[in-house]
Write an enzyme that holds these catalytic residues in place. Structure first.
Site, PDB file in Angstrom:
ATOM      1  N   ASN A 117       0.938  -1.341   0.161  1.00 31.48           N
ATOM      2  CA  ASN A 117      -0.089  -0.086  -0.181  1.00 31.48           C
ATOM      3  C   ASN A 117       0.736   1.270  -0.236  1.00 31.48           C
ATOM      4  O   ASN A 117       1.524   1.797   1.036  1.00 31.48           O
ATOM      5  CB  ASN A 117      -0.850   0.007   1.210  1.00 31.48           C
ATOM      6  CG  ASN A 117      -1.550   1.210   1.437  1.00 31.48           C
ATOM      7  OD1 ASN A 117      -1.729   1.992   0.599  1.00 31.48           O
ATOM      8  ND2 ASN A 117      -2.536   1.321   2.524  1.00 31.48           N
ATOM      9  N   HIS A 170      -9.721   1.544   4.682  1.00 34.46           N
ATOM     10  CA  HIS A 170      -8.331   1.623   5.488  1.00 34.46           C
ATOM     11  C   HIS A 170      -8.432   2.880   6.647  1.00 34.46           C
ATOM     12  O   HIS A 170      -9.075   3.767   6.317  1.00 34.46           O
ATOM     13  CB  HIS A 170      -7.375   2.060   4.428  1.00 34.46           C
ATOM     14  CG  HIS A 170      -5.971   2.191   5.129  1.00 34.46           C
ATOM     15  ND1 HIS A 170      -5.585   3.256   5.822  1.00 34.46           N
ATOM     16  CD2 HIS A 170      -5.001   1.329   5.163  1.00 34.46           C
ATOM     17  CE1 HIS A 170      -4.223   2.970   6.287  1.00 34.46           C
ATOM     18  NE2 HIS A 170      -3.964   1.928   5.868  1.00 34.46           N
ATOM     19  N   SER A 184       3.193  -1.761  10.502  1.00 32.32           N
ATOM     20  CA  SER A 184       4.500  -1.731  10.741  1.00 32.32           C
ATOM     21  C   SER A 184       5.360  -3.238  10.434  1.00 32.32           C
ATOM     22  O   SER A 184       6.317  -3.382  11.130  1.00 32.32           O
ATOM     23  CB  SER A 184       4.804  -1.320  12.329  1.00 32.32           C
ATOM     24  OG  SER A 184       4.329  -0.103  12.335  1.00 32.32           O
ATOM     25  N   GLY A 205       2.844  -1.083   4.218  1.00 31.79           N
ATOM     26  CA  GLY A 205       2.785   0.600   4.023  1.00 31.79           C
ATOM     27  C   GLY A 205       4.041   1.032   3.944  1.00 31.79           C
ATOM     28  O   GLY A 205       4.841   0.836   2.593  1.00 31.79           O
ATOM     29  N   GLY A 206       4.529   1.504   4.780  1.00 27.50           N
ATOM     30  CA  GLY A 206       5.930   2.377   4.867  1.00 27.50           C
ATOM     31  C   GLY A 206       7.146   1.426   4.107  1.00 27.50           C
ATOM     32  O   GLY A 206       7.676   2.191   3.376  1.00 27.50           O
ATOM     33  N   GLU A 265      -5.704  -4.990  10.435  1.00 30.06           N
ATOM     34  CA  GLU A 265      -4.628  -3.657  10.807  1.00 30.06           C
ATOM     35  C   GLU A 265      -5.097  -2.916  11.960  1.00 30.06           C
ATOM     36  O   GLU A 265      -5.876  -1.948  12.130  1.00 30.06           O
ATOM     37  CB  GLU A 265      -4.827  -2.654   9.434  1.00 30.06           C
ATOM     38  CG  GLU A 265      -4.171  -3.366   8.394  1.00 30.06           C
ATOM     39  CD  GLU A 265      -3.689  -2.313   7.183  1.00 30.06           C
ATOM     40  OE1 GLU A 265      -2.542  -2.520   7.048  1.00 30.06           O
ATOM     41  OE2 GLU A 265      -4.280  -1.304   6.900  1.00 30.06           O
TER      42      GLU A 265
END
Ligand code: PGA
Length: 260
Positions: free
Chosen positions: A10, A96, A220, A241-242, A168
């Protein structure tokens, strides 16, 4: 994790034209990895076509990060399910926590989007999860149960098979205001919630659906902790994500999950 693991990126509102190209210059899954994992890349709408072209014939799916509540019409700035599908996406992230928090999306709106996605041939990646306060109050199971009941309202048993559920916990998302320390959930506590999600799916549908339902963890995830999650019985993959914005770290995550 007996099913083919899902590895979902994402990108959120990150990467632009050149960096999208650079990503695919460095992210090079092997033939074995492409066979053993289901990779999904979710860029911003404007790069769906570019990402499709950079993927070429390889079996990597492309997803959107949201769709409009409306089918079509005078909704400036919106992107419909049909537009996303005809642009080449096969999946779409819906509900989300950033959509819920910053754009005030409710379970009812998310349910409407899930049904629109299904109607127009997209597979929804339905995000659920409690925030920090709800966790502190011991409400995790209540929250995910409520979200599943409401977001899956009127979704029939032949349709639920096309939906992926992403657990999540909001407090574990690396960029969440709820997560100043940038910590992930522990694999053990995520496993407990994933198992519970299966029991809710069993109540809503049936035993077979509960067992085969794909449920991925997000929050994470990094190359260092991914294996802890994917080792768990009820965790069928991860939503990243990150650590998915950088080709090297996304490749490392893939290497950890499927090493062929
Ligand atoms: P994160 O994001 O991996 O940066 O925590 C996950 C997500 O928000 O989907």
């Amino acid at each position: 994790m007996p099913k083919k693991p899902y590895i979902i990126a994402n990108w959120k509102m990150n990467l632009e034209g050149r960096s999208v190209e650079r990503f695919f210059g460095h992210f090079q899954p092997t033939a074995g990895q492409l066979e053993s994992a289901q990779i999904v890349i979710c860029p911003s709408f404007v790069f769906i076509d570019k990402v499709k072209r950079l993927i070429g014939g390889r079996p990597i799916a492309v997803g959107g990060q949201d769709i409009s509540l409306h089918i079509r019409g005078a909704f400036t700035g919106e992107v419909s399910a049909e537009q996303l599908q005809t642009a080449g996406a096969s999946q779409v992230i819906i509900g989300h926590s950033e959509r819920r928090y910053y754009f005030h999306e409710t379970d009812e709106m998310i349910n409407q989007k899930v049904r629109l996605a299904l109607q127009f041939g997209l597979s929804p990646i339905l995000c659920i999860g409690e925030n920090a306060q709800e966790k502190e109050d011991g409400l995790t199971k209540k929250v995910v149960e409520r979200q599943l009941h409401q977001c899956l309202a009127e979704v029939r048993s032949h349709e639920i098979r096309r939906i992926l559920i992403a657990y999540e916990p909001v407090w574990a998302i690396s960029t969440s205001p709820d997560n100043p320390g940038g910590v992930a959930d522990t694999p053990e506590s995520a496993q407990v919630v994933h198992r519970y999600v299966r029991t809710v799916i069993r109540d809503l549908y049936d035993e077979h659906t509960a067992v085969t339902q794909v449920i991925v963890y997000g929050g994470s995830v990094s190359p260092d902790n991914v294996n802890g999650f994917t080792r768990m019985d009820d965790i069928d993959g991860i939503l990243v994500g990150g650590a998915s914005k950088d080709a090297a770290s996304f490749q490392k995550i893939l290497n950890q999950v499927v090493n062929t």
